[in-house]
Scaffold this motif. Sequence first.
Motif, PDB file in Angstrom:
ATOM      1  N   GLY A  59       0.669  -1.203   0.085  1.00 30.60           N
ATOM      2  CA  GLY A  59      -0.091   0.044   0.130  1.00 30.60           C
ATOM      3  C   GLY A  59       0.734   1.291  -0.097  1.00 30.60           C
ATOM      4  N   LYS A  60       2.124   1.045   0.248  1.00 28.35           N
ATOM      5  CA  LYS A  60       2.834   2.575   0.636  1.00 28.35           C
ATOM      6  C   LYS A  60       3.468   2.817  -0.936  1.00 28.35           C
ATOM      7  N   LEU A  61       3.383   1.689  -1.841  1.00 28.88           N
ATOM      8  CA  LEU A  61       4.248   1.880  -3.136  1.00 28.88           C
ATOM      9  C   LEU A  61       3.328   3.038  -3.937  1.00 28.88           C
ATOM     10  N   ARG A  62       3.986   3.869  -4.639  1.00 27.90           N
ATOM     11  CA  ARG A  62       3.529   4.834  -5.580  1.00 27.90           C
ATOM     12  C   ARG A  62       4.111   4.686  -6.950  1.00 27.90           C
ATOM     13  N   SER A  63       3.551   4.923  -8.119  1.00 27.11           N
ATOM     14  CA  SER A  63       3.994   4.781  -9.489  1.00 27.11           C
ATOM     15  C   SER A  63       5.118   5.949  -9.569  1.00 27.11           C
ATOM     16  N   SER A  64       5.901   5.847 -10.549  1.00 25.27           N
ATOM     17  CA  SER A  64       6.939   7.038 -10.853  1.00 25.27           C
ATOM     18  C   SER A  64       6.301   8.211 -10.904  1.00 25.27           C
ATOM     19  N   SER A  65       4.948   8.274 -11.474  1.00 28.18           N
ATOM     20  CA  SER A  65       4.193   9.423 -11.888  1.00 28.18           C
ATOM     21  C   SER A  65       3.423  10.244 -10.759  1.00 28.18           C
ATOM     22  N   ARG A  66       3.446   9.207  -9.599  1.00 31.86           N
ATOM     23  CA  ARG A  66       2.691   9.650  -8.313  1.00 31.86           C
ATOM     24  C   ARG A  66       1.058   9.598  -8.513  1.00 31.86           C
ATOM     25  N   LEU A  67       0.529   9.031  -9.502  1.00 29.94           N
ATOM     26  CA  LEU A  67      -0.754   9.083 -10.144  1.00 29.94           C
ATOM     27  C   LEU A  67      -1.429   8.015  -9.239  1.00 29.94           C
ATOM     28  N   VAL A  68      -0.834   6.833  -9.004  1.00 30.08           N
ATOM     29  CA  VAL A  68      -1.130   5.344  -8.839  1.00 30.08           C
ATOM     30  C   VAL A  68      -0.684   4.849  -7.532  1.00 30.08           C
ATOM     31  N   GLY A  69      -1.366   4.361  -6.600  1.00 32.44           N
ATOM     32  CA  GLY A  69      -0.732   3.805  -5.395  1.00 32.44           C
ATOM     33  C   GLY A  69      -1.743   4.108  -4.084  1.00 32.44           C
ATOM     34  N   GLY A  70      -1.776   3.190  -3.406  1.00 28.25           N
ATOM     35  CA  GLY A  70      -2.513   3.253  -2.068  1.00 28.25           C
ATOM     36  C   GLY A  70      -3.855   3.116  -2.117  1.00 28.25           C
ATOM     37  N   ASP A  71      -4.676   3.232  -3.239  1.00 29.53           N
ATOM     38  CA  ASP A  71      -6.145   2.954  -3.413  1.00 29.53           C
ATOM     39  C   ASP A  71      -6.431   1.602  -2.858  1.00 29.53           C
ATOM     40  N   GLY A  72      -5.880   0.507  -3.214  1.00 24.41           N
ATOM     41  CA  GLY A  72      -6.130  -0.601  -2.864  1.00 24.41           C
ATOM     42  C   GLY A  72      -6.308  -0.713  -1.205  1.00 24.41           C
ATOM     43  N   GLU A  73      -5.370  -0.049  -0.453  1.00 25.79           N
ATOM     44  CA  GLU A  73      -5.491  -0.243   0.870  1.00 25.79           C
ATOM     45  C   GLU A  73      -6.827   0.403   1.363  1.00 25.79           C
ATOM     46  N   LYS A  74      -7.070   1.552   0.789  1.00 25.45           N
ATOM     47  CA  LYS A  74      -8.049   2.379   1.024  1.00 25.45           C
ATOM     48  C   LYS A  74      -9.308   1.477   1.000  1.00 25.45           C
ATOM     49  N   VAL A  75      -9.708   0.749  -0.024  1.00 27.02           N
ATOM     50  CA  VAL A  75     -10.811  -0.047  -0.386  1.00 27.02           C
ATOM     51  C   VAL A  75     -10.794  -1.068   0.575  1.00 27.02           C
ATOM     52  N   GLN A  76      -9.491  -1.837   0.730  1.00 29.26           N
ATOM     53  CA  GLN A  76      -9.540  -3.091   1.857  1.00 29.26           C
ATOM     54  C   GLN A  76     -10.077  -2.504   3.297  1.00 29.26           C
ATOM     55  N   GLU A  77      -9.767  -1.160   3.623  1.00 32.16           N
ATOM     56  CA  GLU A  77     -10.212  -0.533   5.020  1.00 32.16           C
ATOM     57  C   GLU A  77     -11.664  -0.354   4.908  1.00 32.16           C
ATOM     58  N   TYR A  78     -12.050   0.154   3.902  1.00 33.56           N
ATOM     59  CA  TYR A  78     -13.422   0.562   3.555  1.00 33.56           C
ATOM     60  C   TYR A  78     -14.569  -0.738   3.848  1.00 33.56           C
ATOM     61  N   PHE A  79     -13.885  -1.738   3.176  1.00 31.77           N
ATOM     62  CA  PHE A  79     -15.062  -2.742   2.953  1.00 31.77           C
ATOM     63  C   PHE A  79     -14.973  -3.635   4.485  1.00 31.77           C
ATOM     64  N   SER A  80     -13.708  -3.460   5.025  1.00 30.99           N
ATOM     65  CA  SER A  80     -13.502  -4.276   6.260  1.00 30.99           C
ATOM     66  C   SER A  80     -14.454  -3.842   7.375  1.00 30.99           C
ATOM     67  N   LYS A  81     -15.069  -2.626   7.088  1.00 27.39           N
ATOM     68  CA  LYS A  81     -16.049  -2.061   8.311  1.00 27.39           C
ATOM     69  C   LYS A  81     -17.453  -2.679   8.037  1.00 27.39           C
ATOM     70  N   GLY A  82     -17.902  -3.297   6.946  1.00 27.66           N
ATOM     71  CA  GLY A  82     -18.787  -4.120   6.919  1.00 27.66           C
ATOM     72  C   GLY A  82     -20.120  -3.243   6.432  1.00 27.66           C
ATOM     73  N   ASN A  83     -20.013  -1.946   6.273  1.00 26.42           N
ATOM     74  CA  ASN A  83     -21.256  -1.165   5.700  1.00 26.42           C
ATOM     75  C   ASN A  83     -21.196  -0.809   4.171  1.00 26.42           C
ATOM     76  N   SER A  84     -20.603  -1.513   3.522  1.00 28.31           N
ATOM     77  CA  SER A  84     -20.581  -1.096   2.029  1.00 28.31           C
ATOM     78  C   SER A  84     -22.039  -1.382   1.297  1.00 28.31           C
TER      79      SER A  84
END
Length: 288
Positions: A59-84
């Motif tokens: 989750g800490k990795l970012r692409s060289s452009s800095r446009l991509v990275g970390g969103d997978g971690e955000k999604v994982q955290e959101y869905f773990s709360k069980g209210n999606s």
Amino acid sequence: MGYRSLAEIASYGQEKGLSFWEIIVMGDMRERDVTMQESMEKMRAMYEAMKKADAGYEGKLRSSSRLVGGDGEKVQEYFSKGNSLCGEFIGKAIERAIKMGESNACMKRIVAAPTAGSCGVLPAVLLTMEEMLSFSQEQMIQALYVAAGIGEVIAYRAFIAGARGGCQAEIGSASAMAAGAAAYLKGAEHEGIIHAAALALKNLLGLACDPVAGLVEVPCVKRNVLGAVNALTSADLVLAGIRSAIPPDEVIDAMRAIGLSMSSAIRETGEGGLAATPTGVEIAKRLK
């Protein structure tokens, strides 16, 4: 493989009493002059690579452009709360699709299925089905053969590269492959498998390939989510008894015709679509 249409595969399977995946593995054995064990070991290695890519997300990795990275971690955290809105199963697929796309942009090891830009669709569907529905690894390998057979027909009749046919050729093809594989795992026979692929591909006809700054990052990563969820819904439609009004091979042919009629601006050149928006242009200037 030698098959030029999905109808041909389905017809041969019904005539000979062979499963869809068996026809594809037999084709691979002939084409590469390998044993069934050797063919299946190679496919098993690909599936294991998908698993490792999923498990190795950072989750800490970012692409060289800095446009991509970390969103997978955000999604994982959101869905773990069980209210999606989408629930746990779809949530897992969404999470995996984004993580795999981000890993590709961050230069980690992925499996092009069928392309690097669409690498998250098939793993998102298959890994989630294995985890949540307790399919065996052997069943997953069989499903990969189903996906491979669909992908090879699409590549023969149309294309799988965004530069040739737009994103419909990448995410669309990946979604069709995943839909057929998912339908197979849930018990669909030949006809159901190819119609699941047709429904998935139909939903994405005309999808532009318009990467911002010419990078396979925006909007490519998020489109992997679209492809994965579309595959699952298409498989469910088939399992409910719905069929594509347009025969599967004709859907592929339509995709080819649409791709050929597309402007070059929306075929991976980064000149049109989202890449041509004011923000897209500004990002491209900033990254030069």
